[in-house]
Write an enzyme that holds these catalytic residues in place. Structure first.
Site: not given
Length: 660
Positions: A250-254, A256-257, A473, A548
């Site tokens: 999985g991607p970081p921060g999901t 796992k640890t 903007e 952009d």
């Protein structure tokens, strides 16, 4: 009740399914097990033996090795001086002014010893009550070679011999041992091959599966894995086998640890935790030795779980890189493959690993028999985000106007770590304002900070630069409002945030798992809206649109090459070819199409971007009044939210058709 096979492997010194302190475990390795006081803290035995041998040699030479020269009387010495029989004399004086003379005769002669005996010798030794300048001059005048040496006491000799070893012992005990302290346990600095895995007991971790949300399927898989170890008979009676490995992807921060911590908190078996980087060292063979030591220790503590975090540090594909890649990492991986599924039995030991780079892992590591299960942990959906927010906010005082479901709906694409950071930032903002509760305004400000970065209000911007940024903007906002398929505008600001002078935040209303052609064209169009506004108002362009343009070009190129969204080139993947995981994508690019196809790809990418740019110009030209009004309000207020933007657009907010 466990099976007989499992219970036989359980050490007799601890109750089943319970931990004992690591220092009580028996074993010769000084790593996880070993008697108390043996965890790498002993002084190296070979150094101790060497010091004792040198000390014994010194004592023997000093006290037991006697000079073979016979000792004569003082009268005999005077007779030899008078006869002129001396060839050379060495004088050693001591602090009490006494002297020891060691002499050599010109020829062997009969000498009368102090005990009255007579021997024939060429060398002699005599002790004098004193030795002065007159005696030295008399001997020199007689042609005797005279040498004078200052003798030292025995204690000084012993001290000089032992001083280097004392310094080495001091350096070892007070420097090296402190450098080798790891996580409260002392490791022997000479034990390079010992594993660095930490034994985690049920009392060390307070995280359980109740603290994990948004990944219900992964939790169920891991609950079943833990149940395999706690109740193997349930699965063995119908022929089921315990899985050897579980890989968390999985991607970081999901989370796992976090899932691994929950396993450590839930499991009633020993849990060993180690990072993939802990295996590889500068010394050849250390990684493989640590893998062997890890699994040997795990077998002694079976049933148990071994967790390897960031396994891509040691499990990368073999044979890649310059020179064939035969290095320490490959040897470590080979040993890991053997330990996971070799000839050696590994009953009741489950390996759980986590990585966010499954594409670089070796295929031999991923096959069933090593990692039987691969659990994908993706970013949470709206229900998962709501559950995660409730977990992180359960210990924080929330105001009555806060609806967790609304916050979850407004944070699509956020990972579990992002949501935890969102709640923490909101709490910090409330504490900074000395509030007793976290309000919706705090969450709104925290979300802007997470999405767009922290504000830099102290940064001075000239009026001309501020005007240019405001029109840039405003161009993004107006093009997005009048382009079908685009994301709703959440907020626009010209206050510098992060590394940009201004930002327009888009907030999708729902989670997107696939993207159609209309949505991608809309993304390119409103990305180019700022550049189109600069051309229309100032008749020049600036470097502010660099990001952009990069984003628009990347989307257009993927539409043509990877996603088959070009009618001219058709649904064909013109990918980047093979990429070596060690060298990187840019260095190993292999083009798998002809020069003519490459030219057509460039033409198609240019066509898509040109059409989107023309459409952005047309939208801004048709709504120039709204552009000027929004830019002026931005200069005045510096930030506009979605309600203020809708007020400015008014009845002209009906979207136009998307570009063809």
């Amino acid at each position: 009740m466990q099976s007989k096979k499992s219970s036989d492997k359980t050490p007799k010194t601890r109750p089943a399914n319970r931990f004992m302190p690591p220092a009580k475990e028996s074993g010769p390795d000084g790593g996880f097990s070993g008697k108390e006081g043996r965890e790498g803290g002993n002084f190296p035995k070979f150094i101790l033996f060497l010091m004792l041998a040198l000390l014994g040699l010194f004592v023997f030479q000093r006290f037991f090795s006697k000079d073979i020269s016979p000792e004569i009387s003082y009268n005999e010495y005077r007779a030899l001086v008078s006869d002129g029989s001396l060839a050379e004399v060495t004088v050693k004086t001591s602090q009490d002014n006494s002297a020891l003379l060691t002499g050599k005769l010109k020829a062997a002669d009969s000498l009368r010893l102090t005990n009255g005996a007579t021997v024939r010798s060429e060398r002699f030794m005599v002790r004098l009550p004193g030795f002065d300048r007159a005696q030295a001059d008399s001997l020199s005048a007689s042609g005797v070679q005279l040498k004078i040496a200052q003798s030292s006491d025995e204690f000084s000799n012993i001290l000089l011999l032992l001083l280097p070893w004392l310094l080495f012992g001091f350096a070892y005990f007070f420097i090296f041992r402190r450098m080798s302290m790891q996580n409260g346990a002392q490791k022997n600095i000479f034990s390079f091959g010992k594993s660095r895995a930490k034994l985690i007991s049920e009392f060390d971790v307070k995280v359980t599966f109740n603290d994990v949300a948004g990944v219900d399927e992964a939790v169920e898989e891991l609950k079943e894995t833990v149940e395999f170890l706690m109740n193997p008979e349930k699965f063995q009676k119908i022929g089921g086998k315990i899985p050897k490995g579980v890989l968390l992807l999985g991607p970081p921060g999901t989370g796992k640890t976090l899932l691994a911590k929950a396993i450590a908190g839930e499991a009633k078996v020993p849990f060993f935790s180690i990072s993939g980087a802990d295996f590889v060292e500068m010394f050849v063979g250390v990684g493989a030795a640590r893998v062997r030591d890890l699994f040997e220790t795990a077998k002694k503590n079976a049933p148990c779980i071994v967790f390897v975090d960031e396994i891509d540090a040691v499990g990368r594909s073999r044979g890649a890189g310059v020179g064939g890649g035969h290095d320490e990492r490959e040897q470590t991986l080979n040993q890991l493959l053997v330990e996971m599924d070799g000839f050696t039995a590994r009953d009741n030991v489950i390996l759980i690993a986590a990585t966010n780079r499954p594409d670089v892992l070796d295929t031999a590591l991923l096959r069933p028999g090593r990692f039987d299960r691969q659990v994908v942990i993706d970013k949470p959906d709206i229900r998962g985000r709501e559950a995660i927010l409730k977990i992180h906010a359960r210990n924080t005082p929330l105001a009555s106007d806060i609806d967790i479901a609304v916050i979850a709906k407004s944070t699509p694409g956020f990972s579990g770590a992002d949501l935890a950071n969102l709640v923490n930032e909101a709490a910090l903002l409330a504490a900074r304002k000395e509030q007793t509760q976290i309000t919706g305004e705090n969450f709104e400000e925290a979300r802007d900070k997470v999405l767009m970065g922290p504000e830099r209000k102290s940064m001075f911007i000239s009026p001309d630069q501020k005007k240019l940024t405001a029109y840039h903007e405003a161009g993004h906002v107006i093009v997005a409002k009048f382009t079908s398929g685009s994301d709703p505008i959440h907020k626009v600001t010209i206050i510098p945030r992060g590394r940009s002078l201004g930002q327009t935040a888009y907030l999708p209303l729902e989670d997107r798992y696939t993207q159609n052609r209309e949505y991608l064209i809309a993304m390119i169009t409103y990305a180019l809206g700022g550049r189109a506004a600069e051309e229309l108002i100032f008749d020049e362009v600036s470097t502010g649109a660099a990001n952009d343009i990069e984003k628009a070009t990347e989307i257009a190129r993927k539409m043509v090459k990877n996603w088959g969204m070009s009618d001219k080139l058709g649904p064909i993947n013109y990918g980047d070819g093979h990429k070596e995981v060690f060298l990187g994508k840019d260095y190993s690019h292999v083009r798998e199409y002809s020069e003519d196809t490459a030219l057509q790809i460039d033409v198609e990418v240019r066509r898509i971007i040109t059409e989107c740019m023309d459409n952005a110009r047309n939208i801004l030209s048709s709504h120039s009044r709204i552009l000027h009004e929004m830019a002026a309000l931005l200069i005045e207020k510096e930030s506009l939210d979605s309600d203020e933007i809708d007020t400015i657009v008014g009845s002209n907010g009906a979207v136009a058709g998307a570009p063809a």
